[in-house]
Design an enzyme around this catalytic site. Structure first.
Site, PDB file in Angstrom:
ATOM      1  N   HIS A 208       0.830  -1.203   0.000  1.00  0.00           N
ATOM      2  CA  HIS A 208       0.000   0.000   0.000  1.00  0.00           C
ATOM      3  C   HIS A 208       0.871   1.262   0.000  1.00  0.00           C
ATOM      4  CE1 HIS A 208      -3.534  -2.479   1.742  1.00  0.00           C
ATOM      5  NE2 HIS A 208      -3.397  -2.618   0.450  1.00  0.00           N
ATOM      6  N   LEU A 210       1.020   5.837  -1.064  1.00  0.00           N
ATOM      7  CA  LEU A 210       0.480   7.082  -1.617  1.00  0.00           C
ATOM      8  C   LEU A 210       1.565   7.621  -2.544  1.00  0.00           C
ATOM      9  CD1 LEU A 210      -1.307   9.959   0.244  1.00  0.00           C
ATOM     10  CD2 LEU A 210       0.509  10.441  -1.381  1.00  0.00           C
ATOM     11  N   GLU A 211       1.181   7.917  -3.755  1.00  0.00           N
ATOM     12  CA  GLU A 211       2.187   8.317  -4.734  1.00  0.00           C
ATOM     13  C   GLU A 211       1.738   9.575  -5.481  1.00  0.00           C
ATOM     14  OE1 GLU A 211       4.786   5.307  -6.803  1.00  0.00           O
ATOM     15  OE2 GLU A 211       3.431   5.804  -8.438  1.00  0.00           O
ATOM     16  N   HIS A 239      -3.435   4.004  -2.561  1.00  0.00           N
ATOM     17  CA  HIS A 239      -3.717   2.562  -2.635  1.00  0.00           C
ATOM     18  C   HIS A 239      -3.770   1.994  -1.217  1.00  0.00           C
ATOM     19  CE1 HIS A 239      -2.188  -1.732  -3.836  1.00  0.00           C
ATOM     20  NE2 HIS A 239      -3.493  -1.706  -3.640  1.00  0.00           N
ATOM     21  N   HIS A 333     -10.457  -3.314  -5.668  1.00  0.00           N
ATOM     22  CA  HIS A 333      -9.763  -4.469  -6.223  1.00  0.00           C
ATOM     23  C   HIS A 333     -10.215  -5.786  -5.596  1.00  0.00           C
ATOM     24  CE1 HIS A 333      -6.117  -1.718  -7.293  1.00  0.00           C
ATOM     25  NE2 HIS A 333      -7.063  -1.662  -8.205  1.00  0.00           N
ATOM     26  N   GLY A 398       1.352   0.786 -11.080  1.00  0.00           N
ATOM     27  CA  GLY A 398       2.555  -0.010 -11.301  1.00  0.00           C
ATOM     28  C   GLY A 398       3.398   0.008 -10.041  1.00  0.00           C
ATOM     29  N   HIS A 423      -5.619  -5.344 -12.137  1.00  0.00           N
ATOM     30  CA  HIS A 423      -5.618  -4.379 -11.030  1.00  0.00           C
ATOM     31  C   HIS A 423      -4.233  -3.798 -10.755  1.00  0.00           C
ATOM     32  CE1 HIS A 423      -3.544  -7.204  -8.490  1.00  0.00           C
ATOM     33  NE2 HIS A 423      -3.823  -6.583  -7.376  1.00  0.00           N
TER      34      HIS A 423
END
Lengths: 501, 136
Positions: A208, A210-211, A239, A333, A398, A423
């Site tokens: 998991h 955060l981007e 995510h 997902h 990705g 996903h």
């Protein structure tokens, strides 16, 4: 006919990117793998295919058990698996949803460009890491109590709106407007609520993240325009899932179903596939509990998004509204949903798979998507009004050193995959092997110095376990999805900075 | 060390051994802790727990699940596990203790859940072994 065999499991090539494991023995339906030759080699390298065959044994399976291009071995039901069971005579299986119910991704847009962010990367990654709870025991954005958890389970993002953590536009751009109407908080155990109350608004750990990303490529100008995406734009990807509350709910129902429906379990090849017969008390209870967990996960991501807006406000000294930080979409997902699909039926009207259908009818199904994304095409009534003309947004993350993608639901998804696509990139390598092959600090340094990607994580081990080389080629996954017409490529993004739990 | 972390594409597997079932289950619990955190300091207060289940596999599943629950609600990593297992009238019982290592002292990842996938419990020449896959 082209065939391939992996560990005694034979696949026949139906057409480009479509491989079938014919029905044999106790398989209820055939299975299909949607993959290029290169991806099939990787999918065949672990127990994914056996798990896919096992999944076909679930009562009431319809059409095919399907493995998406990013599929890999999980537990019980493969990750990247889609299985539709008849909602009247079939079953619902917690293991075919996964422990992290509504683990998913949301993308928030901004009107910032990459040039606006360059030079702020280190400040931004430090501020996000300091302000977005992550890791084990990192707390949440909200210090919850049981009443708060109950409200979240019941009302989803509606609760967040009333509590000042969301704006109406957020709801309009979330699946189901951020609220599952079938949620039943009373079906969620006290144990699960105890675990969830300190984790409301937290990333967790593992894969998991955060981007912050920049849009590098746009492939379909008209759809990208409808989504509000353009080249060089900065977006944020979040995510995570339903945290301990969702994990406990899956565990609770796996055990309840195992005890009460041991006759069903006895006919299944893996205990992790334990399933409650459709219409049974436990099927209804699990569905209500799962929908409540879906609400929790949506609020979890909503709170993190709200906190991210606040961080951007401080770093860039502008209001989030001025920076156009609006939700593009939020996709699940790990989910099962009652959906209506057109399926093949036998002369008695029972759903069947694998070319033996006498007719086709609309049927209500439990569509299990474990590590798969709903991908409804343009015109479908369940696509939010904002996107109904162009198709549902799909977000495929990705690895932290590779691109992510925005897709839209493809026209062929309803026929091929019960309206689903991949996903993510899908894991290729175990965590233990990853730690042998990669050193976290080296990965971090190389990402920063060579690719201008700034990563901050709770530990170096986490970075090593999530190194770019650990994942399949997301470009290839998306190429297959696009070529099959199940999820059409709209835009590609690339990481700027990433925080991990 | 009576446990070993084994590779799994998406998750982590624990292979544990012990002289008896209690020791084997406690070793699996230590494997759960090791899958959560690479370096576990020798700190924390012990707490006890009791779990009942209808069978051996169910008992291991419920025991590890209970430790994950205790981890989240107590805010500690259960380590240094010890346990005894008994069977009375078809019901299986584990009485266990663990040292609760405060989260503030460790860098840890979240192990989400215990799974039944590929779970094995069996006798070996000099005791018992167990294999369990953890969702991470």
């Amino acid at each position: 006919m082209t065939t391939r065999e992996f560990d005694g499991i034979r696949l026949e090539r139906v057409r480009e990117f479509v491989w079938e494991i014919p029905r044999e023995g106790e398989m209820g339906v055939p299975a299909r793998v949607l993959a290029s030759e290169a991806l099939l080699e990787q999918i065949g390298d672990d127990k994914t295919l056996q798990q896919l065959k096992n999944a076909t044994h679930l009562p009431g399976m319809t059409g095919h058990a399907i493995c998406m291009p990013d599929g890999h071995q999980g537990y019980g039901f493969p990750v990247g698996g889609v299985g539709a069971t008849d909602a009247e005579n079939g079953c619902i299986s917690p293991g075919a949803v996964g422990y992290d119910i509504n683990c998913g991704v949301r993308m928030m847009k901004t009107n910032l460009t990459y040039d606006d962010v360059r030079g702020h990367e280190e400040e931004l990654v430090e501020a996000l890491f300091a302000n977005v709870p992550s890791g084990l025991g990192g707390g949440g954005v909200v210090d919850g109590d049981i009443d708060t958890v109950e409200a979240v389970l019941s009302r989803g993002v509606d609760w967040a709106l009333e509590a000042g953590w969301a704006v109406p536009d957020d709801l309009e751009h979330c699946e189901d407007e951020g609220r599952r109407p079938d949620a039943d908080p009373s079906a969620v155990s006290q144990k699960a609520k105890d675990r969830g109350k300190n984790q409301l608004g937290s990333l967790g750990s593992g894969n998991h993240f955060l981007e912050v990303q920049r849009v590098t490529d746009v492939y379909r100008d008209d759809v990208a325009a409808s989504y509000g995406l353009e080249a060089d734009q900065v977006v944020v990807l979040i995510h995570c899932g339903s945290r301990g509350l969702g994990h406990q709910t899956c565990t609770d129902y796996l055990r309840k179903i195992e005890k009460r429906h041991d006759d069903v379990l006895a006919a299944l090849p893996d205990k992790e596939l334990a399933a409650a017969p459709a219409g049974s008390e436990l099927a209804e209870e699990y569905y209500g509990a799962m929908c409540a967990c879906i609400n929790f996960a949506w609020v979890n991501r909503q709170l993190i998004m709200h906190r991210t807006r606040q961080v951007f406000e401080r770093v860039f000294d502008r209001s989030w509204e001025e920076m156009g930080m609006d939700l593009l979409y939020d996709v699940a997902h790990n989910i099962a949903k009652r959906e209506t699909h057109t399926v093949g039926v036998d002369p008695q009207g029972r759903p069947v798979g694998g070319g033996v259908a006498a007719d086709r009818e609309e049927r209500e199904l439990y569509v299990h998507r474990k590590g798969a994304t709903r991908a409804f095409p343009a015109g479908h009534p369940e696509v939010p009004a904002a996107y109904r003309d162009v198709g549902q947004p799909i977000i495929i993350p990705g690895s932290m050193g590779a691109g992510s993608y925005v897709l839209r639901g493809g026209d062929d998804s309803m026929d091929l995959t019960f309206g689903s696509t991949a996903h993510g990139a899908g894991r290729l390598m175990s965590r233990t092997q990853a730690k042998q092959e990669f050193w976290g600090e080296t990965v971090q340094d190389e990402l920063r110095d060579q690719q201008h990607v700034y990563v901050k994580a709770q530990s170096g081990a986490t970075v090593a376990e999530e190194a770019p080389g650990v994942y399949k080629d997301v470009d290839e996954v998306v190429r297959v999805s696009d070529a099959l017409g199940i999820g059409d490529r709209v835009a590609r993004t690339y990481p700027v900075c990433n925080i991990k739990g | 060390m009576p446990f070993e972390l084994r590779p799994h594409t998406a998750d982590v597997a624990v292979a544990a051994t012990g002289d008896d079932l209690g020791g084997t289950f406690a070793a699996a619990a230590d494997g759960l802790a090791a899958a959560t955190c690479d370096d576990i300091p020798d700190v924390g207060d012990r707490f006890s727990l009791t779990v009942r289940a209808e069978g051996r596999e169910a008992l291991l599943f419920d025991y590890l699940d209970r430790l994950i629950y205790e981890r989240d609600v107590r805010g500690v990593l259960p380590a240094g596990n010890a346990a005894t297992v008994s069977e009375v009238d078809g019901e299986w019982l584990i009485e266990a203790t663990a040292r609760g290592v405060p989260f503030s002292t460790i860098e840890a990842r979240d192990v989400k859940a215990v799974t039944y996938s590929e779970m094995r419990i069996g006798r070996v020449d000099d005791g018992w072994e167990a294999y369990v896959v953890l969702d991470v």
